[in-house]
Write a protein that holds these residues in place. Structure first.
Motif, PDB file in Angstrom:
ATOM      1  N   ARG A 668       0.832  -1.201   0.000  1.00  0.00           N
ATOM      2  CA  ARG A 668       0.000   0.000   0.000  1.00  0.00           C
ATOM      3  C   ARG A 668       0.868   1.253   0.000  1.00  0.00           C
ATOM      4  O   ARG A 668       2.010   1.236   0.446  1.00  0.00           O
ATOM      5  CB  ARG A 668      -0.936   0.008   1.206  1.00  0.00           C
ATOM      6  N   ARG A 669       0.280   2.344  -0.451  1.00  0.00           N
ATOM      7  CA  ARG A 669       1.036   3.589  -0.591  1.00  0.00           C
ATOM      8  C   ARG A 669       1.490   4.136   0.765  1.00  0.00           C
ATOM      9  O   ARG A 669       2.620   4.618   0.905  1.00  0.00           O
ATOM     10  CB  ARG A 669       0.171   4.629  -1.314  1.00  0.00           C
ATOM     11  N   ASN A 670       0.648   4.044   1.786  1.00  0.00           N
ATOM     12  CA  ASN A 670       1.031   4.605   3.089  1.00  0.00           C
ATOM     13  C   ASN A 670       2.235   3.879   3.675  1.00  0.00           C
ATOM     14  O   ASN A 670       3.083   4.475   4.339  1.00  0.00           O
ATOM     15  CB  ASN A 670      -0.147   4.579   4.051  1.00  0.00           C
ATOM     16  N   GLN A 673       5.310   5.216   1.816  1.00  0.00           N
ATOM     17  CA  GLN A 673       5.654   6.571   2.235  1.00  0.00           C
ATOM     18  C   GLN A 673       6.297   6.579   3.612  1.00  0.00           C
ATOM     19  O   GLN A 673       7.278   7.293   3.851  1.00  0.00           O
ATOM     20  CB  GLN A 673       4.396   7.447   2.216  1.00  0.00           C
ATOM     21  N   LYS A 686       4.716  14.966  -1.687  1.00  0.00           N
ATOM     22  CA  LYS A 686       3.876  14.114  -2.526  1.00  0.00           C
ATOM     23  C   LYS A 686       4.459  13.985  -3.932  1.00  0.00           C
ATOM     24  O   LYS A 686       4.400  12.914  -4.545  1.00  0.00           O
ATOM     25  CB  LYS A 686       2.466  14.699  -2.598  1.00  0.00           C
ATOM     26  N   ASP A 690       5.420  10.486  -5.715  1.00  0.00           N
ATOM     27  CA  ASP A 690       4.788  10.160  -6.996  1.00  0.00           C
ATOM     28  C   ASP A 690       5.816   9.852  -8.072  1.00  0.00           C
ATOM     29  O   ASP A 690       5.621   8.953  -8.898  1.00  0.00           O
ATOM     30  CB  ASP A 690       3.895  11.315  -7.447  1.00  0.00           C
ATOM     31  N   LEU A 693       7.223   6.307  -7.471  1.00  0.00           N
ATOM     32  CA  LEU A 693       6.227   5.295  -7.826  1.00  0.00           C
ATOM     33  C   LEU A 693       6.032   5.216  -9.336  1.00  0.00           C
ATOM     34  O   LEU A 693       5.862   4.134  -9.903  1.00  0.00           O
ATOM     35  CB  LEU A 693       4.901   5.619  -7.138  1.00  0.00           C
ATOM     36  N   CYS A 697       6.694   1.554 -10.364  1.00  0.00           N
ATOM     37  CA  CYS A 697       5.512   0.800  -9.961  1.00  0.00           C
ATOM     38  C   CYS A 697       4.317   1.124 -10.843  1.00  0.00           C
ATOM     39  O   CYS A 697       4.302   2.088 -11.596  1.00  0.00           O
ATOM     40  CB  CYS A 697       5.156   1.089  -8.494  1.00  0.00           C
ATOM     41  N   SER A 699      -0.197   0.929 -10.263  1.00  0.00           N
ATOM     42  CA  SER A 699      -1.256   0.792  -9.269  1.00  0.00           C
ATOM     43  C   SER A 699      -2.384  -0.041  -9.832  1.00  0.00           C
ATOM     44  O   SER A 699      -2.762   0.103 -10.997  1.00  0.00           O
ATOM     45  CB  SER A 699      -1.778   2.169  -8.856  1.00  0.00           C
ATOM     46  N   TRP A 704       0.024  -1.262  -4.902  1.00  0.00           N
ATOM     47  CA  TRP A 704       1.117  -0.928  -5.808  1.00  0.00           C
ATOM     48  C   TRP A 704       1.973  -2.163  -6.066  1.00  0.00           C
ATOM     49  O   TRP A 704       2.311  -2.903  -5.138  1.00  0.00           O
ATOM     50  CB  TRP A 704       1.971   0.200  -5.226  1.00  0.00           C
TER      51      TRP A 704
END
Length: 712
Positions: A668-670, A673, A686, A690, A693, A697, A699, A704
């Motif tokens: 997951r993105r969180n 990060q 951000k 981005d 990713l 990666c 989505s 991801w």
């Protein structure tokens, strides 16, 4: 001779050709009027023109005070046209027919023989005419009067039937309505509609009028424009067209008219004669031939183009409009189905048709036979579209299916191996695209195309053939063996070669291996181009000669052109895409080969092992992504490589991200990060997250994945 003597030349006149108004000069032919009255004396109220149609309308005043004018008739016409009420839209605002419209029509389409002449001071100045228009009275006001009359009759009839219809309003009959859906318009129907009289009239009516200002003959502006009818160059520069030979001058004066020429048979619009074909450029000739024939051997194409055409240029041109199938050339789908076109049967867009036809062509690269039902089941196209595809390149056989139209062209395959390999790379790319679009099962896909049926050879014949070849190669093998012995003998007598003995680990060598090294000469060739240990993770114990035994060069050797070209491709590819699976890298490499000219160094052969070694030697690392046990990914899709250092500011962020995916299949993105913030010591913006990713990666469903690892 007697007639010439009786008719002597009394004066010679110089003729000049003026071109200032050559593209703007029109001749208007008015209706015949008495000689005492000219049209220039009549006020021209307005003038307008449609340039594309060369159509002119002039509105001229009528002298209502003339004793020959019938006033009662003029009032009646105005009343019929405009009615009792007058407003801005009225044709005759004075309630009297006080003007008349003249509309033009072309008298001839060929005005090359006509010119306007002006004689002045012993010189004749000619200006070519751009058009000749004949003006005739327009009676469109009568159509307007008829329309007014019909409107009045309809209004009276509506008032008369209003009382009777009120009694039937209580009961209204329910009527059945039939709804019909129009079918998509075919190309033939569209061409017929475009050529119809109604369509042409509508196009002519849509062209806007351009309003003009009329100047009389005695106006100063007319006098100024009339000067352009005189030749401006006194030195005769503009008259070079008049300096012709007698035969050319006679042809200009009296060109052969189309009626006098012999009637030629009119060919269909889709047929091009060989004489017309030879006038086109070579690329267009190849395109026209392939578009009409659709399937053709290369030898037949060369015979149609003529003996003087270079075969190399034809090979270069045919690959732009056709694909190689069983040694024969089949026209590409996008040539038959250009962009923005559609199927005449189902209305499917050109993109879907091209994809379905490519599937049929690809099936014929794998086998001589294709079943229509199988193609329809995979492509989901209607039976008529699939039948069109097959009729382009195959013939139906009862109870067997569709067989490819032409026999396998083995002669072309043997003569042009570089073209064959390049086409094979293109088909590999098309196959990968078809697998994704149609979800084809790889295990059931044929691996090798059917070649020509080989003759049956007995075992005794094979043994005899092998003996013959061995006898032929015996002398060559003897010379090669003698040459190698001399090389070895020359190496052993070198006095300056010394071996430094160092302690060896048990994994590297034992005592027997050390003895073998002392007894046999050392081959120092690979040591000049290979280091003993790679910094990017290549194991030192890997057999570096694995690919060289199969005829492939060793990556990293500076003297090897194949290795240099391959390394340049790998570095350029990973600079654009930081993460690639081995399957995707091979697909990109095949596309790269397809764009190279015939005979390029890379066509000598590159194995999967060599490609992987080059990737690792270029500064990339293999990421061991933990795929789920039930994954459908192939082994090549499970091998993921990533560029470890690219030299920009995001290297550290990408390395942290790749370490995350070495332990997780999807994240997951969180989590990404928070891990980046923890490793980098500061919270990233951000935009920075981005970018990382986006580099590595994709989505899917809120999770991801590394590029190329997500499974549909």
């Amino acid at each position: 001779m007697a007639n010439e003597e009786d008719d002597p030349v009394i004066q010679e006149i110089d003729v000049y050709l003026a071109k200032s108004l050559a593209e703007k000069l029109y001749l208007f032919q008015y209706p015949v009027r008495p000689a005492s009255m000219t049209y220039d004396d009549i006020p021209h109220l307005s003038a307008k023109i449609k340039p594309k149609q060369q159509k002119v309308e002039l509105e001229m005043a009528i002298d209502t005070l003339n004793p020959n004018y019938c006033r009662s008739k003029g009032e009646q016409i105005a009343l019929n046209v405009d009615g009792a009420c007058t407003d801005e839209t009225s044709t005759y605002s004075s309630k009297l027919m006080d003007k008349q419209t003249f509309c033009s029509s072309q008298t001839t389409s060929n005005t090359a023989r006509y010119a306007a002449a002006l004689y002045r001071q012993g010189e004749l100045h000619l200006t070519p005419l751009h058009g000749i228009l004949q003006l005739r009275p327009s009676f469109s006001y009568l159509d307007k009067a008829d329309a007014k009359h019909r409107e009045r009759e309809a209004a009276n009839e509506a008032c008369f039937t209003a009382g009777d219809s009120s009694q039937d309003e209580a009961e209204e009959d329910v009527k059945q309505i039939t709804v019909r859906f129009s079918r998509p318009e075919s190309e033939q129907a569209r061409q017929r509609r475009v050529q119809s009289y109604e369509f042409l009239q509508k196009k002519h009516a849509e062209e806007p009028w351009v309003h003009l200002h009329y100047y009389g003959m005695r106006d100063s502006r007319s006098e100024h424009e009339r000067q352009y009818l005189l030749c401006q160059g006194s030195s005769g520069v503009e008259n070079t067209e008049l300096v012709k030979s007698p035969s050319e001058y006679l042809m200009m004066l009296m060109p052969p008219s189309p009626e006098e020429e012999k009637d030629k048979p009119v060919a269909p619009s889709n047929v091009l004669s060989m004489a017309q074909l030879r006038t086109l450029p070579l690329a267009d000739q190849i395109k026209v031939l392939m578009k009409n024939v659709k399937v053709m051997p290369f030898a037949n194409l060369m015979s149609l183009l003529g003996p003087s055409v270079d075969s190399v240029a034809v090979l270069r041109g045919i690959q732009k409009v056709a694909m190689l199938v069983q040694g024969n050339w089949v026209v590409k789908s996008d040539i038959l189905y250009p962009k923005d076109s559609s199927s005449p049967h189902s209305g499917m867009p050109a993109e879907v048709l091209c994809r379905g036809r490519d599937f049929v062509m690809w099936k014929f690269t794998q086998s001589r036979w294709v079943v229509r039902k199988e193609v329809a089941a995979v492509t989901k196209l209607c039976a008529e579209d699939v039948k069109d595809f097959l009729e382009h390149m195959a013939v139906v056989r009862i109870n067997r299916g569709w067989e490819f139209l032409l026999p396998y062209d083995l002669e072309f395959i043997k003569k042009h191996p570089d073209v064959v390999q390049r086409q094979h790379m293109l088909w590999s790319g098309i196959q990968a695209k078809l697998e994704k679009v149609y979800n084809l099962v790889k295990e059931t896909m044929p691996k090798k195309p059917d070649g020509p049926s080989a003759p049956v050879v007995s075992g005794e014949q094979r043994v005899q053939t092998a003996k013959t070849k061995a006898q032929q190669n015996h002398a060559f093998l003897e010379r090669e063996l003698q040459r190698r012995k001399e090389q070895i003998r020359g190496t052993t007598v070198l006095p300056s070669v010394q071996i430094k003995e160092e302690p060896l680990s048990e994994e590297e060598a034992d005592g027997d291996e050390l003895e073998a090294e002392e007894e046999e000469p050392m081959d120092t060739a690979p040591s000049s181009c290979l280091s003993t240990k790679l910094a990017n993770g290549l194991p030192a114990g890997r057999a570096v000669g694995g690919d060289s035994l199969n005829g492939h060069p060793i990556p990293g050797c500076a003297s090897n052109p194949v290795a240099r070209e391959l390394k340049a491709f790998v570095e350029a590819t990973f600079q654009r895409q930081f993460v690639l699976t081995l399957s995707e890298l091979k697909r990109l490499f095949n596309l790269h080969l397809a764009g190279l000219p015939p005979g390029h160094t890379l066509f000598s052969g590159v194995s999967d092992r060599m490609l992987q070694d080059t990737v690792l030697a270029a500064g990339c690392k293999q990421i061991l992504v933990p795929f789920p046990p039930q994954t459908a990914a192939s082994p090549d899709e499970q091998k993921v490589f990533a560029l470890w250092e690219s030299g920009d500011m995001s290297d550290q962020h990408r390395q942290v991200l790749l370490e995350i995916f070495s332990k997780n299949y999807r994240v997951r993105r969180n989590m990404i990060q928070s891990r980046l913030t923890q490793e980098c010591g500061e919270e990233l913006s951000k935009q920075e997250v981005d970018k990382v990713l986006k580099d590595c990666c994709v989505s899917c469903g809120g999770m991801w994945y590394l590029k190329g690892t997500v499974q549909s």
